[in-house]
Design a protein around this motif. Structure first.
Motif, mmCIF file in Angstrom:
data_model
loop_
_atom_site.group_PDB
_atom_site.id
_atom_site.type_symbol
_atom_site.label_atom_id
_atom_site.label_comp_id
_atom_site.label_asym_id
_atom_site.label_seq_id
_atom_site.Cartn_x
_atom_site.Cartn_y
_atom_site.Cartn_z
ATOM 1 N N VAL A 1 20.834 -16.219 3.000
ATOM 2 C CA VAL A 1 19.899 -15.732 4.002
ATOM 3 C C VAL A 1 20.397 -14.381 4.533
ATOM 4 N N ALA A 2 19.512 -13.403 4.547
ATOM 5 C CA ALA A 2 19.931 -12.062 4.914
ATOM 6 C C ALA A 2 18.779 -11.315 5.556
ATOM 7 N N ASP A 3 19.078 -10.145 6.081
ATOM 8 C CA ASP A 3 18.078 -9.249 6.626
ATOM 9 C C ASP A 3 17.566 -8.396 5.477
ATOM 10 N N CYS A 4 16.443 -8.774 4.926
ATOM 11 C CA CYS A 4 15.896 -8.073 3.772
ATOM 12 C C CYS A 4 14.504 -7.572 4.124
ATOM 13 N N ARG A 5 14.208 -6.338 3.741
ATOM 14 C CA ARG A 5 12.891 -5.783 4.010
ATOM 15 C C ARG A 5 12.390 -5.044 2.772
ATOM 16 N N ILE A 6 11.186 -5.403 2.338
ATOM 17 C CA ILE A 6 10.507 -4.689 1.253
ATOM 18 C C ILE A 6 9.159 -4.289 1.832
ATOM 19 N N SER A 7 9.047 -3.054 2.270
ATOM 20 C CA SER A 7 7.893 -2.661 3.074
ATOM 21 C C SER A 7 7.365 -1.289 2.689
ATOM 22 N N ARG A 8 6.041 -1.166 2.813
ATOM 23 C CA ARG A 8 5.334 0.103 2.681
ATOM 24 C C ARG A 8 5.569 0.775 1.331
ATOM 25 N N ASN A 9 5.786 -0.023 0.293
ATOM 26 C CA ASN A 9 5.905 0.528 -1.046
ATOM 27 C C ASN A 9 4.540 0.550 -1.730
ATOM 28 N N ARG A 10 4.349 1.493 -2.644
ATOM 29 C CA ARG A 10 3.154 1.560 -3.472
ATOM 30 C C ARG A 10 3.559 1.249 -4.910
ATOM 31 N N ILE A 11 2.944 0.202 -5.457
ATOM 32 C CA ILE A 11 3.282 -0.262 -6.803
ATOM 33 C C ILE A 11 2.012 -0.244 -7.638
ATOM 34 N N ASN A 12 2.085 0.390 -8.807
ATOM 35 C CA ASN A 12 0.873 0.571 -9.596
ATOM 36 C C ASN A 12 1.204 0.593 -11.082
ATOM 37 N N ASP A 13 0.326 -0.027 -11.879
ATOM 38 C CA ASP A 13 0.367 0.099 -13.336
ATOM 39 C C ASP A 13 1.706 -0.371 -13.903
ATOM 40 N N MET A 14 2.025 -1.650 -13.679
ATOM 41 C CA MET A 14 3.252 -2.237 -14.196
ATOM 42 C C MET A 14 2.920 -3.342 -15.205
ATOM 43 N N GLY B 1 15.159 -14.863 3.587
ATOM 44 C CA GLY B 1 15.182 -14.140 4.839
ATOM 45 C C GLY B 1 14.483 -12.802 4.798
ATOM 46 N N CYS B 2 13.601 -12.598 3.815
ATOM 47 C CA CYS B 2 12.955 -11.296 3.641
ATOM 48 C C CYS B 2 11.668 -11.189 4.445
ATOM 49 N N VAL B 3 11.347 -9.958 4.826
ATOM 50 C CA VAL B 3 10.006 -9.591 5.264
ATOM 51 C C VAL B 3 9.430 -8.686 4.184
ATOM 52 N N ILE B 4 8.370 -9.140 3.532
ATOM 53 C CA ILE B 4 7.686 -8.361 2.505
ATOM 54 C C ILE B 4 6.342 -7.976 3.101
ATOM 55 N N SER B 5 6.197 -6.723 3.495
ATOM 56 C CA SER B 5 5.038 -6.367 4.317
ATOM 57 C C SER B 5 4.501 -4.983 4.000
ATOM 58 N N GLU B 6 3.193 -4.851 4.183
ATOM 59 C CA GLU B 6 2.493 -3.573 4.133
ATOM 60 C C GLU B 6 2.663 -2.839 2.807
ATOM 61 N N ASN B 7 2.889 -3.588 1.730
ATOM 62 C CA ASN B 7 2.933 -2.979 0.413
ATOM 63 C C ASN B 7 1.520 -2.899 -0.167
ATOM 64 N N ILE B 8 1.270 -1.889 -0.984
ATOM 65 C CA ILE B 8 0.008 -1.755 -1.705
ATOM 66 C C ILE B 8 0.315 -1.920 -3.188
ATOM 67 N N ILE B 9 -0.258 -2.955 -3.790
ATOM 68 C CA ILE B 9 0.051 -3.311 -5.177
ATOM 69 C C ILE B 9 -1.251 -3.346 -5.964
ATOM 70 N N SER B 10 -1.342 -2.572 -7.039
ATOM 71 C CA SER B 10 -2.568 -2.529 -7.821
ATOM 72 C C SER B 10 -2.264 -2.425 -9.303
ATOM 73 N N ASN B 11 -3.130 -3.031 -10.088
ATOM 74 C CA ASN B 11 -3.084 -2.915 -11.540
ATOM 75 C C ASN B 11 -1.710 -3.282 -12.109
ATOM 76 N N VAL B 12 -1.094 -4.331 -11.578
ATOM 77 C CA VAL B 12 0.081 -4.902 -12.237
ATOM 78 C C VAL B 12 -0.407 -6.103 -13.035
ATOM 79 N N LEU B 13 0.136 -6.275 -14.227
ATOM 80 C CA LEU B 13 -0.442 -7.250 -15.141
ATOM 81 C C LEU B 13 0.020 -8.672 -14.865
ATOM 82 N N GLY B 14 1.085 -8.839 -14.118
ATOM 83 C CA GLY B 14 1.552 -10.161 -13.744
ATOM 84 C C GLY B 14 1.208 -10.481 -12.298
ATOM 85 N N ASP B 15 2.052 -11.298 -11.640
ATOM 86 C CA ASP B 15 1.843 -11.621 -10.234
ATOM 87 C C ASP B 15 2.044 -10.375 -9.374
#
Length: 557
Positions: A227-240, A251-265
């Motif tokens: 358990v840790a202080d982990c943050r994955i935020s405000r990233n733009r992910i596209n075409d993966m 212990g992560c906060v995964i927030s405010e990311n924009i994810i488009s056109n990725v072929l998996g989850d």
């Protein structure tokens, strides 16, 4: 003036001349431990940077390579084995070698897209990435562009990640921000536990990055179990080629990311290596048009104790949100909260699994509350409980579904007031019907009865009591003294009731009787708060939308 005096004057003049004509850079380097790369010989940028690092004392300092401009070459591994701030700027570095961090307290700083680490499509790296770290803590990598020659159709290469950190002992406090990573044959950003561990003060922060056009298994992967202080935020992910974000990410906060056109989850949370709760929050992410290859769903939760709230998933192949036990291991896919999500036009059956906007396949004690589900076809269902026990479904709205029903093959499901038609249930005759869905049966006293063969739940006259068969578990909605506040309680077989979560004034959700809460409003939050609480500013901007309660005070994320 005698001969002795004359000699002393000559010595003084010689010393003054030495001071006067000494290089200002040398004096500055000596005083401030700054080394400029253009002062060192070498045929390549890597040779000059290595020489500058070697010239620093063991306590480290700054290596300023902003004078290296235009086309440059990193011909071999540049090992950073002391505390260093490495400054790069308007240059394109052909990466035949890599930057390898083997010390704590290191920063690599660029000038945004002016600073390019260029990688050939088939290149493999000795340390699996152009920037890597081993057992390195207090690290920041920022404002660089890493470009490769791969596309989503290229062959995966695990030795060509963008940024990679791992450990044989431990590491913590790694920040990667404002990076533009494109065309990698491996993962874009990867923090891995390796054979070591994450320090007790572990902080992994991947924020404000762009990761796109790659053949990697994941654009971003945080793979650790502590358990840790982990943050994955405000990233733009596209075409993966595969997933957007993956990992146990405890212990992560995964927030405010924009994810488009990725072929998996879009976001995939597993619990492969631990029997403890993941306790990750997935909030306010936007997923668009993906999942056409090897996808479980837009957001797949195989963890335990995950909160999925306020996300918007549109046009995904596969379910909007998929709860799974990943093969039936203990606790996986259980004790998760799905609340306030918007699912629109998803759930076309892809490569496998089930058709529905929200699908549960295994697990227990999940709550599906207050979600808005939209569909343009009558072929899919808003909620499917393919398997699992004691699922609580309440306050969801369904629009555009032909039959407006929930397909439930689980056991002990409890229904509240869903709309339309209060969540009419499609019963499958070949499966034992272990539940009897009901709507609120006493509108005066605002209490809900739901009963069946596997549970008996009754909250009477505001007192929150439950009549319980000693061999069965019980659930109860306790409205207490106020009609706009209630608690969801559960008692194990023969045990006492405890609060799972509470709804306050119709605008906040809390954990337990007095645990952290999630609320929203306009403007920044005020006052003290319970540590771990979350607040969403509906009028916020970049860096001022999500607030987390830390040490009883609000901190923007």
């Amino acid at each position: 003036m005698n001969s002795v005096q004359n000699l002393l004057v000559k010595i003084a003049l010689a010393m003054a001349a030495t001071v006067a004509f000494s290089s200002p850079l040398c004096a500055q380097n000596s005083a401030e431990n700054i080394r400029s790369c253009d002062r060192y010989s070498g045929a390549t940028a890597s040779a000059k940077i290595t020489a500058a690092i070697a010239d620093l004392p063991s306590t480290g300092g700054t290596v300023d390579c902003r004078s290296l401009q235009g086309a440059q070459t990193i011909a071999s591994t540049v090992t950073i084995s002391k505390p260093v701030q490495l400054k790069l700027c308007a240059a394109s570095f052909a990466m035949r070698g890599d930057f390898h961090i083997a010390s704590n307290n290191v920063e690599i700083e660029g000038c945004g897209d002016q600073t390019i680490l260029s990688i050939a499509a088939g290149a493999s790296f000795r340390n699996n990435a152009p920037i890597s770290g081993l057992n390195a803590s207090n690290i920041r990598i920022h404002d660089l562009a890493i470009t490769g020659g791969c596309t989503a159709s290229s062959t995966f290469n695990s030795a060509q990640k963008g940024v990679y950190f791992t450990a044989t002992t431990s590491y913590y406090n790694v920040v990667v921000d404002h990076m533009h990573v494109s065309g990698m044959c491996g993962e874009g950003l990867y923090a891995d536990i390796g054979s070591g561990s994450l320090g007790s003060t572990g902080r992994i922060d991947f924020t404000d990055n762009i990761v796109e056009h790659g053949a990697g298994v994941n654009a971003i992967n945080v793979n650790f179990t502590g358990v840790a202080d982990c943050r994955i935020s405000r990233n733009r992910i596209n075409d993966m080629k595969s997933k957007g974000i993956e990992g146990p990410a405890n212990g992560c906060v995964i927030s405010e990311n924009i994810i488009s056109n990725v072929l998996g989850d879009g976001i995939f949370i597993n619990n492969y290596a631990t029997t403890t709760k993941v306790r990750t929050t997935i909030a306010n992410n936007r997923l668009r048009a993906g999942g056409t290859f090897n996808s479980n769903g837009g957001i797949t939760v195989g963890g335990w104790g995950v909160t999925v709230i306020g996300n918007d998933v549109t046009g995904w192949t596969g379910p909007c949100i998929y709860l799974t036990n990943l093969g039936g291991a203990t606790n996986r896919g259980s004790d998760n909260l799905l609340a306030g999500n918007v699912c629109h036009g998803n759930s076309t059956l892809g490569t496998s699994y089930f058709t529905g906007e929200i699908v549960q396949d295994g697990g227990s004690n999940n709550a599906i509350i207050g979600n808005n589900l939209y569909q343009e076809t009558t072929a899919t269902r808003p909620i499917v409980v393919q398997s699992g026990t004691a699922t609580f479904i309440d306050g969801n709205t369904f629009t555009g579904f032909g039959a407006n029903w929930i397909n439930d093959l689980g056991a002990g499901t409890i229904y509240g007031n869903n709309a339309p038609n209060y969540g009419t249930v499609k019963k499958v005759a070949t499966v034992p019907l272990n539940w009897t869905p009901q709507v609120p049966s006493n509108t005066t006293n605002n209490w809900l009865t739901a009963s069946g063969r596997d549970q008996f739940t009754e909250c009477n006259n505001h007192n929150g009591s439950a009549q319980d068969d000693a061999t069965k578990a019980s659930w109860c909605i306790d409205f207490g003294a106020l009609n706009d506040q209630f608690r969801i309680k559960r008692a194990p077989a023969g045990g006492a009731l405890t609060t799972v979560f509470r709804v306050l004034n119709g605008s906040a959700i809390g954990l337990g009787d007095s645990g952290p809460i999630w609320t929203s409003g306009t403007g920044a939050p005020k006052g003290v708060c319970a540590t771990g609480s979350l607040y969403t500013d509906t009028t916020g901007g970049k860096g001022t939308t999500l607030y987390v309660g830390e040490s009883a005070a609000w901190a923007p994320k």
